[in-house]
Scaffold this motif. Structure first.
Motif, PDB file in Angstrom:
ATOM      1  N   UNK A 138      19.143  65.137  73.985  1.00 13.68           N
ATOM      2  CA  UNK A 138      19.297  65.169  72.533  1.00 13.68           C
ATOM      3  C   UNK A 138      18.091  64.501  71.881  1.00 13.68           C
ATOM      4  N   UNK A 139      17.325  65.289  71.144  1.00 12.20           N
ATOM      5  CA  UNK A 139      16.130  64.767  70.483  1.00 12.20           C
ATOM      6  C   UNK A 139      16.485  64.233  69.098  1.00 12.20           C
ATOM      7  N   UNK A 140      15.522  63.581  68.481  1.00  7.79           N
ATOM      8  CA  UNK A 140      15.697  63.095  67.112  1.00  7.79           C
ATOM      9  C   UNK A 140      14.705  63.771  66.178  1.00  7.79           C
ATOM     10  N   UNK A 315      13.407  72.058  70.643  1.00  6.76           N
ATOM     11  CA  UNK A 315      13.798  73.459  70.694  1.00  6.76           C
ATOM     12  C   UNK A 315      13.069  74.273  69.632  1.00  6.76           C
ATOM     13  N   UNK A 316      13.775  75.283  69.099  1.00  8.84           N
ATOM     14  CA  UNK A 316      13.139  76.177  68.134  1.00  8.84           C
ATOM     15  C   UNK A 316      14.213  76.972  67.408  1.00  8.84           C
ATOM     16  N   UNK A 317      13.975  77.230  66.129  1.00 11.09           N
ATOM     17  CA  UNK A 317      14.918  78.017  65.346  1.00 11.09           C
ATOM     18  C   UNK A 317      14.776  79.495  65.666  1.00 11.09           C
ATOM     19  N   UNK A 318      15.716  80.281  65.180  1.00 13.06           N
ATOM     20  CA  UNK A 318      15.660  81.725  65.419  1.00 13.06           C
ATOM     21  C   UNK A 318      14.425  82.347  64.800  1.00 13.06           C
ATOM     22  N   UNK A 327      20.856  72.314  65.682  1.00  8.29           N
ATOM     23  CA  UNK A 327      21.099  72.206  67.126  1.00  8.29           C
ATOM     24  C   UNK A 327      20.081  72.965  67.967  1.00  8.29           C
ATOM     25  N   UNK A 328      19.612  74.100  67.473  1.00 16.62           N
ATOM     26  CA  UNK A 328      18.626  74.869  68.234  1.00 16.62           C
ATOM     27  C   UNK A 328      17.306  74.124  68.373  1.00 16.62           C
TER      28      UNK A 328
END
Length: 982
Positions: A138-140, A315-318, A327-328
């Motif tokens: 879990x990143x911040x 992560x990365x968004x759609x 969350x992505x």
């Protein structure tokens, strides 16, 4: 308006001299007078202008101080130095560590199976199911590359001030696993690796990076960045086999091998995470990791002493971006295996995670162990037996370790002492700079309780009560982390009170200036100074001495003096002008009190509406819907039907944009082309309709035709560019040249046009539309034409509002010239309706700010927006281009506001002072909303809102000067030669 004259008041005296029509509207009236013998001297006008410039500079300095204060209060670095490194005294399970970070890898893209039941990463999937431990890291916020890597390798969450360094340079030096290792070899991006080598002691961190030009979003295959890394690692181990000296170094223990893989992040930005390029890149990474493990194991003779950690920084968004808290973006995969790592553990009962991912990933039968991103740093340090990074706040995730209970207890004890060391340094620093009778220690971890915790933990380990010892150490870590936050924010309340005191004082002073210089108040000289100036000066001097002495004793930083002493001169100015309040009270019987009260309530409600719009963009839609009814509610519809209907329709059309998704989620280049054609069509219609009223000179006609053709070209340019990129042909050089020329000339071209009001505004609109189209990818391209339409109608309808109030307008809008000198006798004073005009301006500025979601959140940035200019990753240039795109609607609104001040016969200063009060009230509201609790997304959002409002206020003060030049100045590139006749 009658035969009016002006008084100019300085130090309670009135100076007069003859009227001159050469005076421009930069000089402002202070009070009205009906006396026919009142005159003014030109020398006094110059003095008054100097006082205005002084007021502007002081206001700018005050707001800059308020702006910087938030960084001192909330953005200071959490790091402390001087701690003793802590190492677990037992032999480590691994001799070396291989760390692989797949930059920008989404957790669902990695774990989710394909429709046929196979995995995109079959090798790592096999590791999860057979010989490793897995979970979610879990990143911040902010979910960017630099803070993600710092959390992973150094174990702490970097403060947001690192944004100013572009995630490249080290704002502060910090310790890391690489620094504590014997040797670290790193391969990958030039944006990430150098920061860990720069902060390392000695020369044991070796980096090998590819050229920055390789990070090209227009690349035919960005996965080659990862292929390059795997190839370099393979070559390194082949060289080590033949080079005896290098081989001896590599065979030593406590070594780290780090692979930074940027291909996924680049492909995600360029093609989106759902693209085939992104999915294929995951397979390439998996294959590369499998080959890497084979090479490493072969080199070390399959000794079983190598630990492997595979994860991602964010992560990365759609829509292919990252930076915020979806969350992505904040969930990343974590897979660990090898020496010292617990092998796959099967479970039968439902696991504690209720996010629904286990079923989607078909992994509910295997134990999942989630961690915070900073926890990975102590895990890696424990595996190879190096000291925990001294700045780490991570907590060792014991379920990942495959070792004895003694080793786990000792490792957790080391982790607790390492964090406690930071707490001790932090407490000592704060105690040293605080008066003893004012110092309040953190009660849960006083010096006696620290000793008690340590002794008890050591005793439990000696008694082999390992579970109790681990539990106690975890409690000590929890208290130490809370204590670090306590001392880090120790002065926050004190500084906050100082800033609020200065804020309230400054706003009060501006209100008094408005009442003094722009209101029809009955002056009472005897009431101007209730408190003698000498007494007031002595009081302020005493307060200054007390505050300075207090800060000196506490050895406070220099900035503390600024924040604490700034309220003194501000409140001195307020008290000095306190007589104006008495004038207001004396004038109250002659004021329309109910109308004043109604305006006060409406503006207060409107400010709250704007504050809420920062959290919910749809509120702007509600506001625009309400504003669309203004002509009908105010009675203007009966006098200006066409303009009232135009206002209604423009507001409703603009109201659709805040309901749309933020920029970048659904790109549609065809809408950019449509927006360009719409801009050209409306310009042609305007010129056609106004040809009789305001005939164009030949030069102006040629310029407008050229600008319209230029807009048409720029409307097609994004489509041509993106088509070329999709065909993997790269960015055409011609497109790039046109784009940069358009950007560079956008501020100069309008200065070549006529300074007639609508001619100049049309030139400004066409010039900035061309640049805006080049920076657009979808529906936001239509935003600027619709906003400009509304601004055009606003100018016209404000003149109707002036006529409805019985104020004679100076001249027709079509013949007003920005550069013409304005008779000072025709500049009027403020009326209650001017509060509405100022609020409209602030509302439209916020709408321009958030209407398309450009910066509604940090993750709305779409790299595709700058593809017409460059495709090679460059955070400073890309960020600058995106900021310019955000500022273009600002300039359109600001030029409109400048025009309205001319149309409504107001000074440049008077309306802006009301705007300043409204903006400061919003900023003060957001200052109270800043929080240091809750999720990191909530904390970051609350701080960013204050920063945005303060930045906007400072920016508007500077932009007011720029827009005045943009509207009223003209460049003459050539002059016709004069003909001389004999």
């Amino acid at each position: 308006m009658g035969n009016k004259y002006f008084n100019y008041i300085t130090h309670n005296s009135v100076t007069t001299s003859p009227r001159s029509n050469t005076h421009t509207r930069q000089c402002f009236p202070v009070l009205w007078s009906d006396s026919p013998d009142v005159t003014y001297r030109p020398a006094y006008v110059l003095t008054f202008k100097m006082r205005m410039i002084t007021f502007f500079l002081i206001g700018l300095i005050v707001h800059v101080v308020f702006f910087i204060s938030i960084f001192d209060i909330y953005f200071t670095s959490p790091l402390v130095h001087g701690m003793t490194p802590q190492t677990t005294p037992l032999a480590p399970p691994a001799s070396r560590l291989v760390l692989v970070i797949a930059d920008g890898l989404r957790v669902d893209s990695f774990f989710t199976l394909l429709p046929n039941g196979s995995s995109r990463a079959p090798y790592l999937r096999g590791v999860i199911e057979e010989r490793g431990t897995w979970g979610v890291s879990h990143t911040r916020v902010p979910t960017e590359s630099r803070p993600g890597h710092v959390a992973l390798i150094a174990g702490f969450y970097e403060d947001v001030s690192a944004v100013a360094k572009g995630w490249k340079e080290n704002p502060v030096e910090f310790d890391s696993v690489f620094n504590e290792s014997r040797h670290s070899w790193c391969w990958g991006s030039p944006d990430i690796l150098p920061m860990f080598a720069k902060g390392a002691s000695g020369d044991h961190v070796h980096t090998n990076t590819y050229p920055a030009q390789e990070e090209d979003f227009a690349s035919t295959d960005a996965s080659r960045l990862d292929s390059w890394v795997f190839t370099q690692v393979k070559s390194f181990f082949q060289s080590a086999k033949s080079n005896s000296s290098l081989r001896s170094i590599v065979l030593q223990d406590k070594n780290v091998f780090f692979l930074h893989l940027l291909g996924l992040d680049t492909n995600g930005h360029a093609h989106r995470p759902m693209s085939q390029e992104y999915q294929d890149n995951i397979g390439l990474v998996d294959t590369g990791v499998a080959e890497l493990v084979s090479i490493v194991e072969d080199f070390f003779g399959y000794d079983g002493r190598t630990a492997y950690v595979f994860t991602s920084d964010h992560g990365m968004t759609n829509w292919g971006s990252h930076g915020a808290g979806l969350p992505s973006e904040t969930l990343t995969p974590l897979v660990a295996w090898g020496a010292g790592i617990q092998k796959a553990v099967g479970v039968t009962a439902p696991q504690q995670y209720d996010d629904g991912y286990l079923q989607d990933w078909n992994l509910e039968h295997l134990r999942r162990v989630d961690v915070s991103q900073a926890d990975i740093a102590p895990l890696m340090a424990s595996l190879i037996g190096v000291p925990f990074p001294v700045n780490s706040v991570g907590v060792l995730p014991l379920p990942y370790l495959n070792n004895t209970d003694l080793f786990k207890a000792e490792s957790m004890y080391t982790n607790a002492i390492q964090i406690l060391e930071q707490f001790k340094i932090k407490m000592a620093q704060k105690k040293e700079t605080t008066l003893s009778f004012l110092f309040t220690p953190y009660q849960k971890l006083t010096e006696s309780k620290q000793t008690e915790f340590i002794l008890k933990a050591r005793m439990l380990i000696q008694l082999e009560k390992f579970d109790d010892a681990i539990s106690l150490c975890q409690s000590l870590i929890s208290h130490s982390l809370e204590g670090l936050v306590y001392y880090h924010t120790y002065d926050r309340f004190f500084l906050g009170c100082s800033v609020v005191l200065g804020f309230v004082g400054w706003t009060s002073y501006v209100v008094l200036v408005i009442l003094k210089t722009h209101a029809n108040l009955i002056r009472h000289p005897s009431l101007l100074n209730k408190m003698p100036c000498r007494t007031l000066e002595k009081l302020c001097m005493c307060v200054t001495v007390v505050i300075t002495g207090f800060l000196l004793i506490q050895r406070s930083p220099v900035t503390y003096y600024i924040y604490c002493l700034l309220p003194v001169p501000v409140w001195y100015s307020v008290l000095k002008e306190s007589g104006i309040l008495m004038d207001l009270i004396q004038s109250a019987p002659s004021l329309p009190l109910w109308k004043c009260f109604g305006y006060f309530v409406l503006v207060a409600f409107g400010i709250e509406l704007l504050v809420v719009s920062f959290f919910h963009r749809a509120i702007l839609t509600v506001g625009l819907a309400v504003l669309s009814l203004w002509p009908f509610l105010s009675g203007l519809f009966g006098k200006a039907k066409f303009r009232s209907v135009s206002w209604f329709l423009a507001c409703l059309f603009l109201a659709f944009f805040p309901l749309m998704p933020v920029v970048g989620r659904e790109p549609n280049i065809h809408l950019v082309t449509c927006a360009g054609l719409l801009a050209v069509f409306t310009s042609v219609c305007y010129l056609w309709s106004s040809r009789q009223r305001t005939p164009l000179h030949l030069g102006d006609r040629q310029q407008f035709i050229t600008q319209m053709l230029h807009v048409a070209v720029c409307a097609y340019m994004p489509s041509f560019t993106h088509s070329s990129l999709q065909q993997k042909q790269g960015l055409p050089l011609f497109n790039q040249i046109i784009s940069w020329i358009t950007l560079g000339s956008s501020m100069l071209v309008p200065l070549l046009s006529s300074t007639r009001l609508f001619h100049r505004l049309l030139s400004i609109f066409l010039s900035f539309t061309a640049t805006y189209l080049l920076l657009s990818t979808g529906s936001e391209a239509l935003f600027l034409p619709v906003l400009s339409w509304l601004m055009f109608v606003w100018i016209n309808i404000e003149q109707e509002a002036m006529l409805a109030q019985g104020v004679s307008v100076r001249e027709e809008l079509s013949i007003i010239d920005f550069s013409a000198n304005i008779d000072i006798a025709k500049i009027r004073q403020l009326k209650l309706d001017d509060i509405r005009r100022s609020y409209f301006f602030v509302f439209f500025i916020i709408t321009a700010f958030f209407g398309t979601g450009n910066i509604a959140s940090i993750n709305s940035f779409d790299p595709a927006s700058v593809y017409c200019f460059l495709t090679v990753f460059n955070p400073f240039i890309m960020g600058g281009l995106m900021m310019w795109k955000v500022l273009i609607p600002f300039i359109i609104v600001m030029c409109t506001f400048e025009t309205i001040q001319v149309v409504t016969q107001l000074s440049s200063r008077s309306l802006f002072l009301i705007v300043l009060v409204i903006s400061d009230l919003m900023a003060l509201h957001f200052f109270f909303l800043v929080q240091d609790y809750g999720s990191w997304l909530d904390i970051g959002t609350s701080i960013s809102h204050y920063v945005i409002v303060m930045s906007m206020t400072i920016f508007l003060m500077l932009l007011s000067v720029v827009t005045h030049i943009l509207t009223s100045k003209r460049l003459i590139l050539w002059r016709k030669p004069k003909l001389h006749f004999p």
